[in-house]
Scaffold this motif. Structure first.
Motif, PDB file in Angstrom:
ATOM      1  N   LEU A 223       0.825  -1.205   0.000  1.00  0.00           N
ATOM      2  CA  LEU A 223       0.000   0.000   0.000  1.00  0.00           C
ATOM      3  C   LEU A 223       0.862   1.259   0.000  1.00  0.00           C
ATOM      4  CD1 LEU A 223      -2.876   1.169   0.167  1.00  0.00           C
ATOM      5  CD2 LEU A 223      -2.660   1.097   2.642  1.00  0.00           C
ATOM      6  N   LEU A 224       1.857   1.310   0.874  1.00  0.00           N
ATOM      7  CA  LEU A 224       2.725   2.480   0.956  1.00  0.00           C
ATOM      8  C   LEU A 224       3.502   2.675  -0.343  1.00  0.00           C
ATOM      9  CD1 LEU A 224       4.051   2.146   4.623  1.00  0.00           C
ATOM     10  CD2 LEU A 224       2.394   3.816   3.762  1.00  0.00           C
TER      11      LEU A 224
ATOM     12  N   LEU B  55      -0.239  12.604  -4.497  1.00  0.00           N
ATOM     13  CA  LEU B  55      -1.622  12.682  -4.018  1.00  0.00           C
ATOM     14  C   LEU B  55      -2.509  11.809  -4.897  1.00  0.00           C
ATOM     15  CD1 LEU B  55      -1.709  16.522  -3.477  1.00  0.00           C
ATOM     16  CD2 LEU B  55      -2.220  14.877  -1.677  1.00  0.00           C
ATOM     17  N   LEU B  56      -3.117  10.786  -4.299  1.00  0.00           N
ATOM     18  CA  LEU B  56      -3.903   9.843  -5.090  1.00  0.00           C
ATOM     19  C   LEU B  56      -5.281   9.614  -4.466  1.00  0.00           C
ATOM     20  CD1 LEU B  56      -1.258   7.047  -5.842  1.00  0.00           C
ATOM     21  CD2 LEU B  56      -1.974   8.917  -7.341  1.00  0.00           C
ATOM     22  N   PRO B  57      -6.315   9.426  -5.316  1.00  0.00           N
ATOM     23  CA  PRO B  57      -7.631   9.061  -4.805  1.00  0.00           C
ATOM     24  C   PRO B  57      -7.674   7.588  -4.424  1.00  0.00           C
ATOM     25  CG  PRO B  57      -7.696   9.195  -7.188  1.00  0.00           C
ATOM     26  CD  PRO B  57      -6.317   9.629  -6.775  1.00  0.00           C
ATOM     27  N   LEU B  58      -8.675   7.226  -3.665  1.00  0.00           N
ATOM     28  CA  LEU B  58      -8.797   5.855  -3.176  1.00  0.00           C
ATOM     29  C   LEU B  58      -8.783   4.830  -4.305  1.00  0.00           C
ATOM     30  CD1 LEU B  58      -9.432   3.727  -0.993  1.00  0.00           C
ATOM     31  CD2 LEU B  58     -11.849   4.355  -1.203  1.00  0.00           C
TER      32      LEU B  58
ATOM     33  N   ARG C  44      -3.141  -3.335  -5.927  1.00  0.00           N
ATOM     34  CA  ARG C  44      -3.709  -4.653  -6.252  1.00  0.00           C
ATOM     35  C   ARG C  44      -4.205  -5.382  -5.009  1.00  0.00           C
ATOM     36  NH1 ARG C  44       0.303  -7.009 -11.045  1.00  0.00           N
ATOM     37  NH2 ARG C  44       0.038  -5.228 -12.453  1.00  0.00           N
ATOM     38  N   LEU C  45      -4.581  -4.605  -4.012  1.00  0.00           N
ATOM     39  CA  LEU C  45      -5.176  -5.162  -2.799  1.00  0.00           C
ATOM     40  C   LEU C  45      -6.699  -4.997  -2.872  1.00  0.00           C
ATOM     41  CD1 LEU C  45      -2.728  -3.632  -0.157  1.00  0.00           C
ATOM     42  CD2 LEU C  45      -2.885  -6.056  -0.788  1.00  0.00           C
TER      43      LEU C  45
ATOM     44  N   LYS D 208      -9.757  -3.868   2.083  1.00  0.00           N
ATOM     45  CA  LYS D 208      -8.463  -3.951   2.778  1.00  0.00           C
ATOM     46  C   LYS D 208      -7.735  -2.611   2.700  1.00  0.00           C
ATOM     47  CE  LYS D 208      -6.165  -7.054   4.105  1.00  0.00           C
ATOM     48  NZ  LYS D 208      -5.841  -7.586   5.470  1.00  0.00           N
ATOM     49  N   VAL D 209      -7.741  -1.991   1.516  1.00  0.00           N
ATOM     50  CA  VAL D 209      -7.100  -0.689   1.351  1.00  0.00           C
ATOM     51  C   VAL D 209      -7.757   0.358   2.262  1.00  0.00           C
ATOM     52  CG1 VAL D 209      -6.699   1.211  -0.272  1.00  0.00           C
ATOM     53  CG2 VAL D 209      -6.308  -1.149  -0.991  1.00  0.00           C
TER      54      VAL D 209
END
Length: 208
Positions: free
Chosen positions: A157-158, A164-167, A175-176, A180-181
């Motif tokens: 995830l990190l 800056l990114l949206p969900l 790819r999770l 979970k994310v």
């Protein structure tokens, strides 16, 4: 100071994260959105009977006062903590509704169909809370002594969060599974590793 002086001192602050003006109350559901937003953020005041330009218009009827109470006690689940104070200036009645920040977040506003939606207050706007906010409130109910384990999922995830990114973008890059994310972002925000900003009408996440 008298009632008018006090009201004018509040109005001079303008609308901001902890203050909103309501010209009139015609819909308890709409007012509940403001109550939800204040309760889920830092609390705040609703000046009811005040136009957007700060003009004192006054509360016009008992029906408006009834809808104020409906907004807090019927259209917010769970009930919000709210206090109503009445002031008089220029032969007009102004109601100041003070909403306390809730320890039982989220406080959800109900719409006309009874659907629940949580809001947060950003600057002078009421914004629908993101799934990450909902997860963060669940996280905050856990004991203060809880720790975070930097396992493979968190490392993935990190590594995916570049800028800056949206969900949805983070879900694709990591790819999770989406849930979970959401859960991991909430945990990382709680521990200060990730931050969430509202930019161009969307929530964006970045490494703190």
């Amino acid at each position: 100071m008298d009632d008018k002086q006090y009201l004018l001192s509040l109005i001079r602050e303008g609308e901001h994260q902890q203050q909103d003006f309501k010209y009139r109350v015609a819909d308890a559901c709409k007012l509940a959105k403001s109550v939800s937003a204040f309760a889920n953020t830092y609390g705040g005041r609703l000046l009811i009977g005040v136009r957007d330009d700060g003009h004192l218009s006054g509360v016009r009827s008992e029906e408006e006062i009834y809808m104020m109470h409906q907004a807090a006690y019927k259209f917010c689940k769970p009930e919000a903590s709210i206090k109503f104070d009445t002031y008089h200036a220029d032969k007009r009645t102004i109601v100041v509704a003070t909403v306390s920040p809730s320890v039982k977040r989220p406080i959800c506003a109900l719409d006309e169909e009874g659907r629940k939606r949580a809001y947060i207050r950003i600057n002078d706007e009421n914004i629908v809370a993101s799934p990450v906010h909902l997860a963060l409130w669940r996280e905050s109910q856990k004991p203060q002594g809880a720790i975070i384990t930097y396992d493979d999922d968190i490392r993935l995830l990190l590594a995916a969060i570049q800028g800056l990114l949206p969900l949805n973008r983070i879900v694709r890059l990591s790819r999770l599974p989406r849930q979970k994310v959401i859960t991991l972002l909430a945990r990382l925000i709680r521990f200060g590793n990730v931050r969430c900003d509202y930019i161009n009408q969307q929530f964006l996440f970045s490494i703190a």
